[in-house]
Write a protein that holds these residues in place. Structure first.
Motif, PDB file in Angstrom:
ATOM      1  N   ALA A 211       0.809  -1.210   0.000  1.00 54.05           N
ATOM      2  CA  ALA A 211       0.000   0.000   0.000  1.00 54.05           C
ATOM      3  C   ALA A 211       0.843   1.261   0.000  1.00 54.05           C
ATOM      4  N   ALA A 212       1.919   1.283   0.762  1.00 52.08           N
ATOM      5  CA  ALA A 212       2.728   2.496   0.884  1.00 52.08           C
ATOM      6  C   ALA A 212       3.442   2.855  -0.414  1.00 52.08           C
ATOM      7  N   SER A 213       3.517   1.928  -1.352  1.00 55.93           N
ATOM      8  CA  SER A 213       4.267   2.184  -2.586  1.00 55.93           C
ATOM      9  C   SER A 213       3.438   2.846  -3.673  1.00 55.93           C
ATOM     10  N   TYR A 214       2.120   2.909  -3.516  1.00 56.38           N
ATOM     11  CA  TYR A 214       1.300   3.481  -4.583  1.00 56.38           C
ATOM     12  C   TYR A 214       0.380   4.586  -4.110  1.00 56.38           C
ATOM     13  N   SER A 215       0.380   4.923  -2.833  1.00 54.09           N
ATOM     14  CA  SER A 215      -0.579   5.922  -2.361  1.00 54.09           C
ATOM     15  C   SER A 215      -0.027   6.690  -1.179  1.00 54.09           C
ATOM     16  N   ASP A 216      -0.476   7.935  -1.067  1.00 53.50           N
ATOM     17  CA  ASP A 216      -0.226   8.698   0.144  1.00 53.50           C
ATOM     18  C   ASP A 216      -0.835   7.947   1.320  1.00 53.50           C
ATOM     19  N   VAL A 217      -0.056   7.737   2.354  1.00 49.14           N
ATOM     20  CA  VAL A 217      -0.535   6.951   3.493  1.00 49.14           C
ATOM     21  C   VAL A 217      -1.827   7.520   4.052  1.00 49.14           C
ATOM     22  N   ASP A 218      -1.978   8.847   4.046  1.00 44.62           N
ATOM     23  CA  ASP A 218      -3.184   9.468   4.588  1.00 44.62           C
ATOM     24  C   ASP A 218      -4.419   9.159   3.747  1.00 44.62           C
ATOM     25  N   ALA A 219      -4.218   8.760   2.483  1.00 39.90           N
ATOM     26  CA  ALA A 219      -5.346   8.489   1.595  1.00 39.90           C
ATOM     27  C   ALA A 219      -5.744   7.023   1.575  1.00 39.90           C
ATOM     28  N   LEU A 220      -5.053   6.201   2.347  1.00 40.47           N
ATOM     29  CA  LEU A 220      -5.367   4.772   2.364  1.00 40.47           C
ATOM     30  C   LEU A 220      -6.646   4.522   3.143  1.00 40.47           C
ATOM     31  N   TYR A 221      -7.363   3.476   2.735  1.00 43.23           N
ATOM     32  CA  TYR A 221      -8.505   3.031   3.521  1.00 43.23           C
ATOM     33  C   TYR A 221      -8.000   2.393   4.809  1.00 43.23           C
ATOM     34  N   ARG A 222      -8.828   2.398   5.836  1.00 40.93           N
ATOM     35  CA  ARG A 222      -8.469   1.746   7.079  1.00 40.93           C
ATOM     36  C   ARG A 222      -8.276   0.247   6.834  1.00 40.93           C
ATOM     37  N   GLY A 223      -7.111  -0.279   7.171  1.00 46.53           N
ATOM     38  CA  GLY A 223      -6.832  -1.696   6.995  1.00 46.53           C
ATOM     39  C   GLY A 223      -6.271  -2.064   5.638  1.00 46.53           C
ATOM     40  N   GLU A 224      -6.006  -1.081   4.780  1.00 47.43           N
ATOM     41  CA  GLU A 224      -5.509  -1.389   3.429  1.00 47.43           C
ATOM     42  C   GLU A 224      -4.066  -1.853   3.494  1.00 47.43           C
ATOM     43  N   VAL A 225      -3.763  -2.946   2.787  1.00 47.52           N
ATOM     44  CA  VAL A 225      -2.421  -3.519   2.838  1.00 47.52           C
ATOM     45  C   VAL A 225      -1.735  -3.574   1.485  1.00 47.52           C
ATOM     46  N   GLY A 226      -2.491  -3.511   0.394  1.00 48.16           N
ATOM     47  CA  GLY A 226      -1.848  -3.611  -0.908  1.00 48.16           C
ATOM     48  C   GLY A 226      -2.829  -3.537  -2.057  1.00 48.16           C
ATOM     49  N   LYS A 227      -2.304  -3.784  -3.254  1.00 46.72           N
ATOM     50  CA  LYS A 227      -3.106  -3.648  -4.466  1.00 46.72           C
ATOM     51  C   LYS A 227      -2.677  -4.700  -5.481  1.00 46.72           C
ATOM     52  N   LEU A 228      -3.643  -5.260  -6.188  1.00 46.22           N
ATOM     53  CA  LEU A 228      -3.368  -6.259  -7.217  1.00 46.22           C
ATOM     54  C   LEU A 228      -4.464  -6.188  -8.267  1.00 46.22           C
ATOM     55  N   TRP A 229      -4.056  -6.035  -9.528  1.00 45.13           N
ATOM     56  CA  TRP A 229      -4.996  -5.968 -10.638  1.00 45.13           C
ATOM     57  C   TRP A 229      -6.080  -4.890 -10.429  1.00 45.13           C
ATOM     58  N   GLY A 230      -5.694  -3.770  -9.856  1.00 41.65           N
ATOM     59  CA  GLY A 230      -6.654  -2.685  -9.678  1.00 41.65           C
ATOM     60  C   GLY A 230      -7.572  -2.862  -8.488  1.00 41.65           C
ATOM     61  N   ASN A 231      -7.375  -3.914  -7.706  1.00 38.68           N
ATOM     62  CA  ASN A 231      -8.160  -4.129  -6.494  1.00 38.68           C
ATOM     63  C   ASN A 231      -7.369  -3.650  -5.285  1.00 38.68           C
ATOM     64  N   ARG A 232      -7.948  -2.762  -4.505  1.00 37.81           N
ATOM     65  CA  ARG A 232      -7.319  -2.346  -3.260  1.00 37.81           C
ATOM     66  C   ARG A 232      -7.721  -3.363  -2.189  1.00 37.81           C
ATOM     67  N   ILE A 233      -6.738  -3.946  -1.533  1.00 36.34           N
ATOM     68  CA  ILE A 233      -6.972  -5.113  -0.690  1.00 36.34           C
ATOM     69  C   ILE A 233      -6.871  -4.718   0.780  1.00 36.34           C
ATOM     70  N   LEU A 234      -7.897  -5.089   1.531  1.00 35.33           N
ATOM     71  CA  LEU A 234      -7.973  -4.774   2.951  1.00 35.33           C
ATOM     72  C   LEU A 234      -8.002  -6.063   3.770  1.00 35.33           C
ATOM     73  N   SER A 235      -7.369  -6.011   4.904  1.00 29.23           N
ATOM     74  CA  SER A 235      -7.297  -7.175   5.787  1.00 29.23           C
ATOM     75  C   SER A 235      -8.359  -7.088   6.877  1.00 29.23           C
ATOM     76  N   THR A 236      -9.087  -8.177   7.066  1.00 33.63           N
ATOM     77  CA  THR A 236     -10.066  -8.262   8.147  1.00 33.63           C
ATOM     78  C   THR A 236      -9.788  -9.481   9.005  1.00 33.63           C
ATOM     79  N   THR A 237      -9.879  -9.328  10.307  1.00 35.55           N
ATOM     80  CA  THR A 237      -9.753 -10.480  11.196  1.00 35.55           C
ATOM     81  C   THR A 237     -11.123 -10.991  11.627  1.00 35.55           C
ATOM     82  N   ASN A 238     -12.141 -10.579  10.878  1.00 38.40           N
ATOM     83  CA  ASN A 238     -13.494 -11.105  11.091  1.00 38.40           C
ATOM     84  C   ASN A 238     -14.004 -11.677   9.769  1.00 38.40           C
ATOM     85  N   PRO A 239     -13.260 -12.629   9.174  1.00 42.15           N
ATOM     86  CA  PRO A 239     -13.633 -13.137   7.857  1.00 42.15           C
ATOM     87  C   PRO A 239     -14.768 -14.142   7.934  1.00 42.15           C
ATOM     88  N   TYR A 240     -15.388 -14.384   6.788  1.00 40.36           N
ATOM     89  CA  TYR A 240     -16.394 -15.441   6.706  1.00 40.36           C
ATOM     90  C   TYR A 240     -15.682 -16.730   6.311  1.00 40.36           C
TER      91      TYR A 240
END
Length: 324
Positions: A211-240
């Motif tokens: 995430a830190a390599s493609y965006s201003d840290v202040d503009a990241l979504y809460r929990g955002e960890v990275g990006k792949l194929w245009g998808n911004r990926i967020l981590s949740t510890t409450n998964p289904y």
């Protein structure tokens, strides 16, 4: 003069007591992501309703467009427009924590303050779980994919973990499905919410961007960890998680990753009983049920509902993980 001095070390341990650190250790809290992307529908007080409705028109179509072959006299069948509705019925939830007078008299930590804090965190976790379970439920038009080329949920559960983990192109397929359905992006990207174990597998694939390599840290979504194929990926510890499809199991074999765009799902937002700022009440003082004032009760209540607004705008991808 008698000599009563003790020169040995017997029984001296009785003078020592256990020292308790007053620094409270950080306790486990969940990383929650889904609600921040919901379409939030406010329900004003005294609205005379216990349901919230969202509306959408049907998709654009060329089927009603006719070639005007006869000058001034071509008969045209008028195009009908359809207004579809999605309804969510609100449900009230509550929780009570009891603190005894002896506990508060002898406490080392402020249990009242902690009870209020925990009540808010419990309400947020409950709201996220309601949205998560709604996205994972069966429904007409729901989009589902199996990771690693597997056909469906059953195939993912039956496979070995190494054959059912997410691979490089899986998120591309999810994003392509959303683009095919003309799903609007959120800030120029689709969003994928996944368990840390699944993200660990994704991070090992070619093309991963932190995430830190493609965006201003202040503009990241809460929990955002990275990006792949245009998808911004967020981590949740409450998964289904599930072993039987559509049935949540905390230790289920299959992990669900939700990939979605704008207006895929919605939640209600009532200022006085919102799970994002729940109404917390503290009841103390003597009454008929507690005439000696031995209990203080900390309670919270919320009034809440969630709904899938457009199933074409969300893909649920099933996978296992090789993380151990």
């Amino acid at each position: 003069m008698p000599n009563n001095m003790t020169t040995g070390t017997d029984n001296l341990d009785a003078q020592f007591q256990t020292y308790f650190s007053k620094e409270l250790l950080e306790y486990i809290t969940k990383s929650l992501q889904l609600v921040q992307f919901a379409n939030k529908a406010p329900l004003p007080a005294r609205a005379g309703a216990k349901d919230v409705k969202w509306f959408r028109y049907d998709e654009p179509s060329t089927s009603g467009i006719t070639t005007l072959s006869t000058e001034g006299g071509t008969s045209i069948t008028e195009r009908a427009i359809t207004l579809e509705e999605v309804t969510a019925t609100l449900v009230q939830y509550g929780q009570v924590i009891s603190l005894t007078d002896i506990l508060q008299l002898t406490e080392l930590f402020n249990h009242m303050e902690q009870s209020v804090r925990i009540s808010g965190q419990d309400a947020a976790l409950h709201a996220d779980s309601i949205v998560r379970d709604k996205l994972a439920a069966t429904g007409t038009g729901k989009l589902e994919r199996g990771a690693n080329g597997l056909a469906d949920h059953a195939a993912v559960v039956a496979a070995a973990a190494a054959d059912a983990e997410v691979e490089f192109n899986d998120l591309l397929d999810c994003a392509t499905q959303l683009r095919t359905n003309n799903t609007s992006t959120i800030g120029g990207s689709y969003v994928a919410v996944a368990a840390p174990e699944v993200i660990s597998d994704l991070m090992k694939t070619t093309g991963w961007q932190n995430a830190a390599s493609y965006s201003d840290v202040d503009a990241l979504y809460r929990g955002e960890v990275g990006k792949l194929w245009g998808n911004r990926i967020l981590s949740t510890t409450n998964p289904y998680r599930s072993t039987t499809q559509y049935t949540y199991a905390a230790a289920g074999t299959a992990f669900s990753t939700f990939v979605f765009g704008a207006n895929a799902f919605g939640v209600t937002d009532i200022a006085s009983q919102s799970p994002y700022g729940p109404k917390v009440m503290i009841a103390d003082g003597p009454d008929k049920g507690d005439p000696l004032n031995q209990l203080t009760k900390v309670s919270m209540k919320t009034y809440y509902a969630a709904a899938v607004l457009q199933p074409k705008y969300c893909v649920e991808m099933y996978s296992q993980t090789t993380f151990a």
